[in-house]
Design a protein around this motif. Structure first.
Motif, mmCIF file in Angstrom:
data_model
loop_
_atom_site.group_PDB
_atom_site.id
_atom_site.type_symbol
_atom_site.label_atom_id
_atom_site.label_comp_id
_atom_site.label_asym_id
_atom_site.label_seq_id
_atom_site.Cartn_x
_atom_site.Cartn_y
_atom_site.Cartn_z
ATOM 1 N N ALA A 108 9.260 13.379 3.491
ATOM 2 C CA ALA A 108 10.055 12.750 4.588
ATOM 3 C C ALA A 108 9.397 12.034 5.466
ATOM 4 C CB ALA A 108 11.263 13.518 5.074
ATOM 5 N N SER A 109 8.167 12.412 6.062
ATOM 6 C CA SER A 109 7.479 11.904 6.999
ATOM 7 C C SER A 109 6.011 11.111 6.377
ATOM 8 C CB SER A 109 7.123 12.927 8.046
ATOM 9 O OG SER A 109 6.096 14.005 7.232
ATOM 10 N N ALA A 110 5.436 10.656 7.295
ATOM 11 C CA ALA A 110 4.229 9.740 6.885
ATOM 12 C C ALA A 110 3.450 9.740 7.946
ATOM 13 C CB ALA A 110 4.798 8.192 6.637
ATOM 14 N N LYS A 111 2.083 9.705 7.666
ATOM 15 C CA LYS A 111 0.879 9.622 8.648
ATOM 16 C C LYS A 111 0.690 8.182 8.985
ATOM 17 C CE LYS A 111 1.077 14.024 9.136
ATOM 18 N NZ LYS A 111 1.484 14.708 10.343
ATOM 19 N N GLY A 112 0.646 7.395 8.046
ATOM 20 C CA GLY A 112 0.398 5.651 8.332
ATOM 21 C C GLY A 112 0.970 4.734 7.409
ATOM 22 N N LYS A 113 1.135 3.584 7.733
ATOM 23 C CA LYS A 113 1.693 2.755 6.858
ATOM 24 C C LYS A 113 0.704 1.921 6.115
ATOM 25 C CE LYS A 113 5.247 1.300 10.566
ATOM 26 N NZ LYS A 113 6.559 1.780 9.385
ATOM 27 N N VAL A 114 1.127 1.472 4.968
ATOM 28 C CA VAL A 114 0.381 1.002 3.718
ATOM 29 C C VAL A 114 1.191 -0.206 3.283
ATOM 30 C CG1 VAL A 114 -1.027 3.347 3.333
ATOM 31 C CG2 VAL A 114 1.257 2.758 2.231
ATOM 32 N N PRO A 115 0.263 -0.953 2.432
ATOM 33 C CA PRO A 115 0.981 -2.050 1.700
ATOM 34 C C PRO A 115 1.755 -1.408 0.577
ATOM 35 C CG PRO A 115 -1.291 -2.551 2.281
ATOM 36 C CD PRO A 115 -1.234 -0.974 2.492
ATOM 37 N N VAL A 116 2.730 -2.125 0.128
ATOM 38 C CA VAL A 116 3.454 -1.541 -1.183
ATOM 39 C C VAL A 116 3.789 -2.599 -2.158
ATOM 40 C CG1 VAL A 116 5.573 -0.448 -1.400
ATOM 41 C CG2 VAL A 116 4.717 -0.230 0.740
ATOM 42 N N VAL A 117 3.701 -2.268 -3.187
ATOM 43 C CA VAL A 117 3.879 -3.054 -4.437
ATOM 44 C C VAL A 117 5.191 -2.598 -5.320
ATOM 45 C CG1 VAL A 117 3.336 -3.875 -6.721
ATOM 46 C CG2 VAL A 117 1.603 -3.673 -5.037
ATOM 47 N N LEU A 118 6.245 -3.496 -5.199
ATOM 48 C CA LEU A 118 7.451 -3.288 -5.667
ATOM 49 C C LEU A 118 7.406 -3.579 -7.265
ATOM 50 C CD1 LEU A 118 10.584 -2.463 -6.027
ATOM 51 C CD2 LEU A 118 11.170 -4.633 -4.856
ATOM 52 N N PHE A 119 7.524 -2.946 -8.174
ATOM 53 C CA PHE A 119 7.186 -3.329 -9.492
ATOM 54 C C PHE A 119 8.436 -3.031 -10.349
ATOM 55 C CE2 PHE A 119 5.738 -1.946 -13.913
ATOM 56 C CZ PHE A 119 4.983 -3.233 -13.999
ATOM 57 N N ILE A 123 12.641 0.262 0.936
ATOM 58 C CA ILE A 123 11.149 0.158 1.152
ATOM 59 C C ILE A 123 11.042 0.011 2.641
ATOM 60 C CG2 ILE A 123 9.113 -0.996 0.693
ATOM 61 C CD1 ILE A 123 9.684 -1.181 -2.286
ATOM 62 N N GLN A 124 11.887 -1.031 3.036
ATOM 63 C CA GLN A 124 11.718 -1.540 4.469
ATOM 64 C C GLN A 124 12.091 -0.443 5.362
ATOM 65 O OE1 GLN A 124 14.446 -4.894 3.895
ATOM 66 N NE2 GLN A 124 12.962 -6.334 4.072
ATOM 67 N N THR A 125 12.908 0.567 5.065
ATOM 68 C CA THR A 125 13.225 1.488 6.063
ATOM 69 C C THR A 125 12.228 2.885 5.758
ATOM 70 O OG1 THR A 125 14.548 2.726 4.449
ATOM 71 C CG2 THR A 125 15.713 1.055 5.978
ATOM 72 N N ALA A 126 11.302 2.845 4.774
ATOM 73 C CA ALA A 126 10.136 3.921 4.391
ATOM 74 C C ALA A 126 9.201 3.834 5.778
ATOM 75 C CB ALA A 126 9.782 3.711 3.217
ATOM 76 N N PRO A 127 8.970 5.024 6.255
ATOM 77 C CA PRO A 127 8.052 5.337 7.537
ATOM 78 C C PRO A 127 6.754 4.916 7.018
ATOM 79 C CG PRO A 127 8.800 7.336 6.493
ATOM 80 C CD PRO A 127 9.525 6.379 5.932
ATOM 81 N N TRP A 128 6.387 4.857 5.765
ATOM 82 C CA TRP A 128 5.115 4.522 5.299
ATOM 83 C C TRP A 128 4.889 2.954 5.027
ATOM 84 C CZ3 TRP A 128 6.205 2.973 0.405
ATOM 85 C CH2 TRP A 128 7.487 3.718 -0.163
ATOM 86 N N ALA A 129 5.835 2.315 4.943
ATOM 87 C CA ALA A 129 5.606 0.738 4.291
ATOM 88 C C ALA A 129 5.292 -0.152 5.287
ATOM 89 C CB ALA A 129 7.059 0.479 3.701
ATOM 90 N N ASP A 130 4.284 -0.629 5.264
ATOM 91 C CA ASP A 130 3.943 -1.953 6.015
ATOM 92 C C ASP A 130 4.581 -3.079 5.380
ATOM 93 O OD1 ASP A 130 2.660 -4.121 7.193
ATOM 94 O OD2 ASP A 130 0.625 -3.454 7.130
ATOM 95 N N THR A 131 5.667 -3.411 6.104
ATOM 96 C CA THR A 131 6.455 -4.515 5.635
ATOM 97 C C THR A 131 6.019 -5.945 5.686
ATOM 98 O OG1 THR A 131 7.812 -4.592 7.596
ATOM 99 C CG2 THR A 131 8.583 -3.091 5.873
ATOM 100 N N SER A 132 4.882 -6.112 6.523
ATOM 101 C CA SER A 132 4.170 -7.319 6.635
ATOM 102 C C SER A 132 3.372 -7.441 5.134
ATOM 103 C CB SER A 132 3.335 -7.466 7.756
ATOM 104 O OG SER A 132 2.098 -6.533 7.617
ATOM 105 N N LYS A 133 2.989 -6.418 4.447
ATOM 106 C CA LYS A 133 2.343 -6.463 3.158
ATOM 107 C C LYS A 133 2.887 -6.021 1.911
ATOM 108 C CE LYS A 133 -1.929 -6.180 6.052
ATOM 109 N NZ LYS A 133 -3.267 -5.332 6.231
ATOM 110 N N LEU A 134 4.176 -6.641 1.553
ATOM 111 C CA LEU A 134 4.758 -6.190 0.419
ATOM 112 C C LEU A 134 4.613 -7.235 -0.582
ATOM 113 C CD1 LEU A 134 8.491 -5.500 2.111
ATOM 114 C CD2 LEU A 134 6.502 -3.931 1.531
#
Length: 333
Positions: free
Chosen positions: A112-123, A190-201
């Motif tokens: 449920a929680s995250a420690k950092g935001k990362v890029p995400v690939v939607l596959f 994904i856009q609401t996920a605490p770990w998603a960097d939405t500028s790098k999708l």
């Protein structure tokens, strides 16, 4: 003698092109390609297409198309099945997102929680679904690069239609519409996920899943990656309907002998087909096209494909820092 020497050089150059093994990476917008012979050529991204397309296989002797088959009755998602496609999605989160061991499991069981935001690939998977071993391996490879990935489960739809190609184009288009409908709910999650960097999708897909990636008309994604699809008119579509953004990078990777979309397929339905997205992207300055000689249809995990994919993502995501390779293993759930 000079004519023979010139012909010999020409023959070697063609052989070198056709034996490309894909050891490559991006560097300031250029792709380094190493051939079997001890020579390295630096090519602008679209020039890679020109260097590889001369390797197209000799057109095969035409033969009758196999008999296609359709099973299942469900041709469109319901609201419930779209929600389930996200909850059942395969998710892999890198250590940078979790703050500990990487996570590999379903969206519904995700931390449920995250420690950092990362890029995400939607596959978007192909017609075989998420059961294809290569998909999970590819997602874990992405996590090793510090990139999260989410692969929605199209087969969350009960009695989801399946098929054996070739079938009629109208039926293919109904399937493409079904698959395209899976992007919006997965993206919203994904856009609401605490770990998603939405500028790098990044939006990606393979085979059947690559068609809606090519057709996607909105601008939320920084780049697209299409595996095992050629973006051309052929038996699989009534028309390609590609919707690439001129200012966004695109990667296309496909086998020179792809059994469905290369000119080696005798029932391809387009005698002028080149077997890549080269024509669709011919004016696209940020496109990279890699034609992999002799590769199978599913090629996500081939070393040369990962070399090109890793370089592309590194360039698009501005050299996202790679993880330190020490400590924890993937947390399987």
């Amino acid at each position: 003698d000079s004519d023979r020497r010139a012909q010999g050089i020409s023959d070697w150059w063609h052989l070198a092109r056709c034996r490309f093994i894909g050891a490559g990476l991006f560097n300031e917008g250029l792709l380094m390609i190493r051939f079997v012979r001890p020579a390295v050529f630096t090519l602008a991204p679209l020039a890679l297409t020109a260097a590889l397309l001369g390797c197209a296989a000799t057109p095969p002797v035409p033969k009758a198309a196999p008999t296609g088959e359709i099973k299942g009755t469900a041709w469109a998602h319901t609201l419930q099945s779209l929600a389930a496609s996200v909850q059942n999605a395969n998710v892999v989160l890198p250590a940078q997102a979790t703050g500990g061991a990487a996570y590999s499991g379903k969206w519904s069981a995700m931390p449920a929680s995250a420690k950092g935001k990362v890029p995400v690939v939607l596959f978007l998977h192909g017609s075989s679904g998420l059961g294809l071993k290569a998909i999970g391996e590819w997602q874990q490879w992405l996590a090793a690069q510090g990139i999260a990935s989410v692969a929605p489960d199209s087969f969350a739809l009960p009695d989801h239609v399946t098929y054996k190609s070739p079938i009629d184009k109208a039926s293919y288009e109904r399937i493409h519409a079904l698959r395209a409908s899976e992007i919006a709910p997965a993206l919203a999650a994904i856009q609401t996920a605490p770990w998603a960097d939405t500028s790098k999708l990044v939006l990606a897909g393979t085979s059947e899943g690559a068609v809606p990636v090519a057709r996607y008309a909105d601008r939320e994604f920084a780049a697209r990656m299409l595996f095992a699809w050629s973006c051309e008119p052929n038996h699989f579509v009534t028309e390609p309907r590609n919707a690439f953004e001129a200012d966004k990078p695109v990667l296309n990777v496909i086998s020179s002998v792809d059994p469905f979309f290369s000119p080696t397929n005798t029932w391809l339905g387009n005698p002028a087909a080149r077997g890549t997205c080269a024509d669709a992207l011919k004016d696209h300055k940020q496109a990279v096209i890699a034609l992999i000689p002799g590769a199978p249809h599913t090629l996500l995990t081939l070393p040369q494909v990962q070399a090109v994919t890793g370089g592309f993502l590194g360039s698009v995501l501005q050299r996202w820092p790679l993880p330190v390779r020490s400590g924890g293993s993937l947390q399987n759930q």
